[in-house]
Write a protein that holds these residues in place. Structure first.
Motif, PDB file in Angstrom:
ATOM      1  N   ASN A   1       0.776  -1.240   0.000  1.00 53.24           N
ATOM      2  CA  ASN A   1       0.000   0.000   0.000  1.00 53.24           C
ATOM      3  C   ASN A   1       0.805   1.288   0.000  1.00 53.24           C
ATOM      4  N   LEU A   2       2.027   1.247   0.494  1.00 53.29           N
ATOM      5  CA  LEU A   2       2.717   2.498   0.750  1.00 53.29           C
ATOM      6  C   LEU A   2       4.114   2.507   0.149  1.00 53.29           C
ATOM      7  N   GLY A   3       4.873   3.496   0.546  1.00 53.28           N
ATOM      8  CA  GLY A   3       6.262   3.644   0.139  1.00 53.28           C
ATOM      9  C   GLY A   3       6.809   4.926   0.726  1.00 53.28           C
ATOM     10  N   GLY A   4       8.133   5.048   0.811  1.00 58.05           N
ATOM     11  CA  GLY A   4       8.733   6.257   1.347  1.00 58.05           C
ATOM     12  C   GLY A   4       9.810   5.932   2.357  1.00 58.05           C
ATOM     13  N   LYS A   5       9.952   6.787   3.355  1.00 63.54           N
ATOM     14  CA  LYS A   5      10.953   6.617   4.403  1.00 63.54           C
ATOM     15  C   LYS A   5      10.310   5.980   5.629  1.00 63.54           C
ATOM     16  N   ILE A   6      10.952   4.926   6.128  1.00 60.31           N
ATOM     17  CA  ILE A   6      10.435   4.242   7.302  1.00 60.31           C
ATOM     18  C   ILE A   6      11.520   4.126   8.352  1.00 60.31           C
ATOM     19  N   LEU A   7      11.148   4.376   9.601  1.00 63.83           N
ATOM     20  CA  LEU A   7      12.045   4.229  10.749  1.00 63.83           C
ATOM     21  C   LEU A   7      11.534   3.103  11.634  1.00 63.83           C
ATOM     22  N   ASP A   8      12.409   2.134  11.896  1.00 66.04           N
ATOM     23  CA  ASP A   8      12.107   1.063  12.844  1.00 66.04           C
ATOM     24  C   ASP A   8      12.835   1.381  14.145  1.00 66.04           C
ATOM     25  N   ILE A   9      12.069   1.751  15.173  1.00 70.15           N
ATOM     26  CA  ILE A   9      12.639   2.097  16.478  1.00 70.15           C
ATOM     27  C   ILE A   9      12.750   0.827  17.312  1.00 70.15           C
ATOM     28  N   GLY A  10      13.976   0.507  17.733  1.00 66.58           N
ATOM     29  CA  GLY A  10      14.209  -0.755  18.417  1.00 66.58           C
ATOM     30  C   GLY A  10      14.185  -1.886  17.417  1.00 66.58           C
ATOM     31  N   SER A  11      15.010  -1.775  16.403  1.00 66.52           N
ATOM     32  CA  SER A  11      14.931  -2.649  15.227  1.00 66.52           C
ATOM     33  C   SER A  11      15.467  -4.046  15.461  1.00 66.52           C
ATOM     34  N   GLY A  12      16.143  -4.275  16.604  1.00 63.68           N
ATOM     35  CA  GLY A  12      16.678  -5.607  16.852  1.00 63.68           C
ATOM     36  C   GLY A  12      17.667  -6.004  15.773  1.00 63.68           C
ATOM     37  N   LEU A  13      17.511  -7.198  15.257  1.00 63.19           N
ATOM     38  CA  LEU A  13      18.426  -7.721  14.243  1.00 63.19           C
ATOM     39  C   LEU A  13      18.049  -7.315  12.822  1.00 63.19           C
TER      40      LEU A  13
ATOM     41  N   TYR B   1      15.414   2.938   7.717  1.00 60.63           N
ATOM     42  CA  TYR B   1      16.247   3.441   8.801  1.00 60.63           C
ATOM     43  C   TYR B   1      16.005   2.595  10.045  1.00 60.63           C
ATOM     44  N   ALA B   2      17.090   2.201  10.705  1.00 60.20           N
ATOM     45  CA  ALA B   2      17.004   1.422  11.937  1.00 60.20           C
ATOM     46  C   ALA B   2      17.603   2.217  13.084  1.00 60.20           C
ATOM     47  N   LEU B   3      16.838   2.348  14.170  1.00 63.06           N
ATOM     48  CA  LEU B   3      17.326   2.975  15.403  1.00 63.06           C
ATOM     49  C   LEU B   3      17.359   1.896  16.477  1.00 63.06           C
ATOM     50  N   GLU B   4      18.544   1.618  17.001  1.00 66.97           N
ATOM     51  CA  GLU B   4      18.705   0.483  17.906  1.00 66.97           C
ATOM     52  C   GLU B   4      19.798   0.805  18.938  1.00 66.97           C
ATOM     53  N   THR B   5      19.569   0.407  20.192  1.00 65.81           N
ATOM     54  CA  THR B   5      20.544   0.672  21.252  1.00 65.81           C
ATOM     55  C   THR B   5      21.658  -0.371  21.303  1.00 65.81           C
ATOM     56  N   SER B   6      21.360  -1.600  20.904  1.00 68.70           N
ATOM     57  CA  SER B   6      22.308  -2.699  21.059  1.00 68.70           C
ATOM     58  C   SER B   6      23.442  -2.627  20.034  1.00 68.70           C
ATOM     59  N   ASN B   7      24.682  -2.603  20.523  1.00 70.15           N
ATOM     60  CA  ASN B   7      25.851  -2.652  19.645  1.00 70.15           C
ATOM     61  C   ASN B   7      25.839  -3.913  18.786  1.00 70.15           C
ATOM     62  N   TYR B   8      25.466  -5.015  19.404  1.00 70.28           N
ATOM     63  CA  TYR B   8      25.438  -6.295  18.707  1.00 70.28           C
ATOM     64  C   TYR B   8      24.493  -6.238  17.509  1.00 70.28           C
ATOM     65  N   CYS B   9      23.308  -5.697  17.722  1.00 72.84           N
ATOM     66  CA  CYS B   9      22.323  -5.630  16.641  1.00 72.84           C
ATOM     67  C   CYS B   9      22.760  -4.684  15.533  1.00 72.84           C
ATOM     68  N   ILE B  10      23.314  -3.544  15.900  1.00 75.62           N
ATOM     69  CA  ILE B  10      23.791  -2.589  14.899  1.00 75.62           C
ATOM     70  C   ILE B  10      24.832  -3.249  13.995  1.00 75.62           C
ATOM     71  N   ASN B  11      25.778  -3.947  14.587  1.00 78.45           N
ATOM     72  CA  ASN B  11      26.821  -4.618  13.800  1.00 78.45           C
ATOM     73  C   ASN B  11      26.231  -5.726  12.935  1.00 78.45           C
ATOM     74  N   TYR B  12      25.265  -6.446  13.469  1.00 74.21           N
ATOM     75  CA  TYR B  12      24.632  -7.526  12.697  1.00 74.21           C
ATOM     76  C   TYR B  12      23.918  -6.966  11.471  1.00 74.21           C
ATOM     77  N   ILE B  13      23.176  -5.883  11.648  1.00 73.08           N
ATOM     78  CA  ILE B  13      22.458  -5.276  10.526  1.00 73.08           C
ATOM     79  C   ILE B  13      23.433  -4.781   9.463  1.00 73.08           C
ATOM     80  N   LYS B  14      24.497  -4.128   9.886  1.00 70.83           N
ATOM     81  CA  LYS B  14      25.493  -3.615   8.940  1.00 70.83           C
ATOM     82  C   LYS B  14      26.121  -4.732   8.115  1.00 70.83           C
ATOM     83  N   GLU B  15      26.336  -5.872   8.748  1.00 73.11           N
ATOM     84  CA  GLU B  15      26.991  -6.998   8.076  1.00 73.11           C
ATOM     85  C   GLU B  15      26.049  -7.746   7.140  1.00 73.11           C
ATOM     86  N   ASN B  16      24.751  -7.732   7.438  1.00 72.27           N
ATOM     87  CA  ASN B  16      23.829  -8.612   6.714  1.00 72.27           C
ATOM     88  C   ASN B  16      22.821  -7.900   5.826  1.00 72.27           C
ATOM     89  N   PHE B  17      22.510  -6.633   6.082  1.00 79.92           N
ATOM     90  CA  PHE B  17      21.465  -5.943   5.326  1.00 79.92           C
ATOM     91  C   PHE B  17      21.968  -4.570   4.881  1.00 79.92           C
TER      92      PHE B  17
END
Length: 270
Positions: free
Chosen positions: A86-98, A113-129
């Motif tokens: 239905n939609l499209g545009g800019k999306i922010l996932d707050i507490g995006s986890g993995l 856009y992903a906003l996440e506190t966990s260092n582990y999750c941030i690194n995982y997202i960067k490596e995989n997505f």
């Protein structure tokens, strides 16, 4: 009964009753809105949380890195189809986890856009997505500008917060005019919450509170959101099975995953 710690869902100090959950957490039930909240509050450092292993309410040890397909199929209800169709545009996932939710969205339609506190999750997202833009922080600590996003996805983060009402204000500020907030959280007015009481599976150290559906609806209205859809994800998931239905008859055990325990509100910024 009056309590020194106010309800985070309505700011009332009036308490209906206190109880201790199956996992030894002290909760109070708000006399005003019937939400349950930790009293005293347990503070968790989510920055250092690595998501490598997790013990669920049934005592099972799980590695969330191995659950991508399961989570996409069973955890997010109809939200992925709704957004891709239905939609499209800019999306922010707050507490995006993995990053599993964002990775399932159509990259040709969505700037993610992903906003996440966990260092582990941030690194995982960067490596995989590679199509997800990551920011480390929280709804209380970020640098996004006003009116930036078409959609804010706020799924199973609300109940972790000390000040959830401020978070809704902040999300309103981040959304463009007519932007959509999708918020998913445990439901303290569900069948399982009513029947199992202290054995409701979604009580626990990470959940500062569990709000009722009525109170969440009231919060969104007061924060100038128009509710456009309400969903209770269950029947299309693998949690809908005979084993979980049988568990509904044993109120002395932890409640099963069941219809109504999770609610998802879709709300438009007025």
């Amino acid at each position: 009964m009056v309590n020194s710690l106010n309800c985070p869902c309505c700011n009332s100090a009036d308490v209906k009753e206190n109880f201790i959950s199956y996992n030894k957490i002290k909760y109070s039930i708000c006399k005003n809105c019937n939400s349950s909240y930790q009293n005293p509050r347990i503070k968790i450092n989510y920055t250092d949380l690595n998501w490598e292993t997790l013990e669920d309410p049934d005592g099972n040890i799980r590695n969330l890195k191995n659950e991508k397909a399961f989570k996409i199929k069973n955890w997010y209800g109809d939200t992925i189809n709704y957004l891709n169709n239905n939609l499209g545009g800019k999306i922010l996932d707050i507490g995006s986890g993995l990053g599993y939710f964002l990775c399932a969205l159509d990259s040709s339609k969505w700037e993610k856009y992903a906003l996440e506190t966990s260092n582990y999750c941030i690194n995982y997202i960067k490596e995989n997505f590679k199509d997800i833009i990551t920011f480390q922080g929280s709804i209380n600590n970020h640098k996004f500008k006003n009116n930036k996003f078409d959609v804010v996805f706020f799924y199973h983060v609300f109940e972790h917060l000390e000040n959830p009402l401020f978070a809704i204000d902040e999300i309103y500020r981040l959304l463009k005019k007519d932007g959509i907030l999708i918020i998913g959280t445990p439901n303290n007015s569900s069948i399982c919450s009513f029947l199992f009481k202290k054995n409701f599976r979604l009580l626990g150290p990470e959940h500062n509170f569990i709000v009722t559906s009525k109170q969440l609806k009231k919060i969104l209205a007061e924060k100038n959101f128009e509710i456009i859809k309400l969903e209770y994800p269950y029947f299309k998931t693998e949690y809908f099975n005979f084993k979980n239905i049988l568990k509904m008859f044993n109120l002395n055990n932890v409640s099963p995953a069941f219809y109504g325990s999770i609610m998802t509100y879709y709300a438009r910024k007025k």
